[in-house]
Design an enzyme around this catalytic site. Structure first.
Site, PDB file in Angstrom:
ATOM      1  N   TYR A 170       1.013  -0.945   0.007  1.00 47.05           N
ATOM      2  CA  TYR A 170       0.169   0.363   0.269  1.00 47.05           C
ATOM      3  C   TYR A 170       1.202   1.261   0.703  1.00 47.05           C
ATOM      4  O   TYR A 170       0.744   2.033  -0.600  1.00 47.05           O
ATOM      5  CB  TYR A 170      -0.942   0.065   0.439  1.00 47.05           C
ATOM      6  N   LYS A 179       1.454   4.532  -2.846  1.00 47.27           N
ATOM      7  CA  LYS A 179       0.924   5.815  -3.161  1.00 47.27           C
ATOM      8  C   LYS A 179       2.238   6.791  -2.624  1.00 47.27           C
ATOM      9  O   LYS A 179       1.997   7.794  -3.819  1.00 47.27           O
ATOM     10  CB  LYS A 179       0.848   5.789  -1.408  1.00 47.27           C
TER      11      LYS A 179
END
Length: 257
Positions: free
Chosen positions: A154, A158
């Site tokens: 994750y 990002k």
């Protein structure tokens, strides 16, 4: 519903709930026609039912990780709305596991939606963005700035979105299209209420100078600002909407007394 060619248009991905839905509401309140994209058919249908009778919303099922779906969805949108004034790449997923337990399938799923989806939707929307001299806002995360446990896929996705935003700003800026990103800190969503324990909440309060979670409204306001005329000279920037979480650095609670 019929929409005049001069209406401003915003496309929001991952828009059937949470931050995405709040962003959609914010643009609709500013008299945009808002097109909500989501890959959860049941939730999208419920959203459509909830908003029945309220003007200036359209709904499209789309899995942003699927190139063919993205292309066909945006072809449909552009056939009706040749100009797209705002594209908000909000769709994302998270798989929280210790790094050594993350499978390649986990990694690929996160990258396909978060990073590939942002890339694919921007490319597909580009003719409309160029027509409108519009604005792109990509939803990144403070996890792309500050590494933490359980977020190897994750957080990396990002961080990649942040650099993708800068590439978009450089390459599309001289064609009249701006690109910026929002990096939210912890936000008070229904998911956070379910997943974040009292201990997690206390830890965040200790680490964030404003000592609270952000709200979906605060994120939506920041997104709208970046698409508005007030931000006309802002391009290629990452705006952390995090209550000072990133600025606090280590922020040991024992040093704050």
């Amino acid at each position: 519903m019929s929409t005049t060619p001069s209406a401003q248009v915003a496309v929001v991905t991952g828009a059937a709930r949470g931050i995405g839905l709040e962003i959609a509401h914010r643009f609709q309140a500013e008299n945009y026609h808002v097109i909500l994209l989501d890959n959860d058919k049941a939730t999208l249908q419920q959203c459509k039912t909830n908003l029945k009778g309220k003007g200036n919303y359209s709904f499209e099922f789309c899995d942003v990780s699927n190139p063919r779906q993205v292309q066909s969805t945006f072809q449909k949108i552009l056939s009706r709305f040749p100009a797209i004034h705002a594209l908000i790449n909000n769709a994302g997923i998270a798989i929280f596991k210790p790094a050594d337990q993350v499978t390649f399938e986990d990694w690929t799923a996160v990258m396909s939606t978060n990073l590939n989806g942002t890339f694919l939707c921007t490319q597909a929307a580009l003719p409309g963005l160029l027509e409108a001299k519009g604005s792109i806002v990509n939803i990144a995360s403070i996890s792309g700035v500050r590494a933490s446990t359980l977020r190897i896929a994750y957080g990396t996705s990002k961080a990649a979105i942040m650099h993708l935003t800068k590439q978009q700003a450089v390459e599309y800026g001289n064609r009249g299209v701006r690109a910026n990103a929002i990096a939210p800190g912890p936000v008070e969503t229904e998911m956070a209420k379910l997943v974040h324990s009292a201990d997690i909440r206390t830890s965040y309060s200790d680490a964030i100078p404003l000592a609270r979670y952000g709200t979906t409204t605060e994120i939506a306001d920041a997104v709208y600002f970046l698409c508005s005329p007030a931000a006309a000279y802002i391009n290629g920037q990452i705006l952390a909407v995090d209550g000072g979480f990133d600025a606090a650095g280590v922020g040991l609670p024992s040093l704050r007394g």
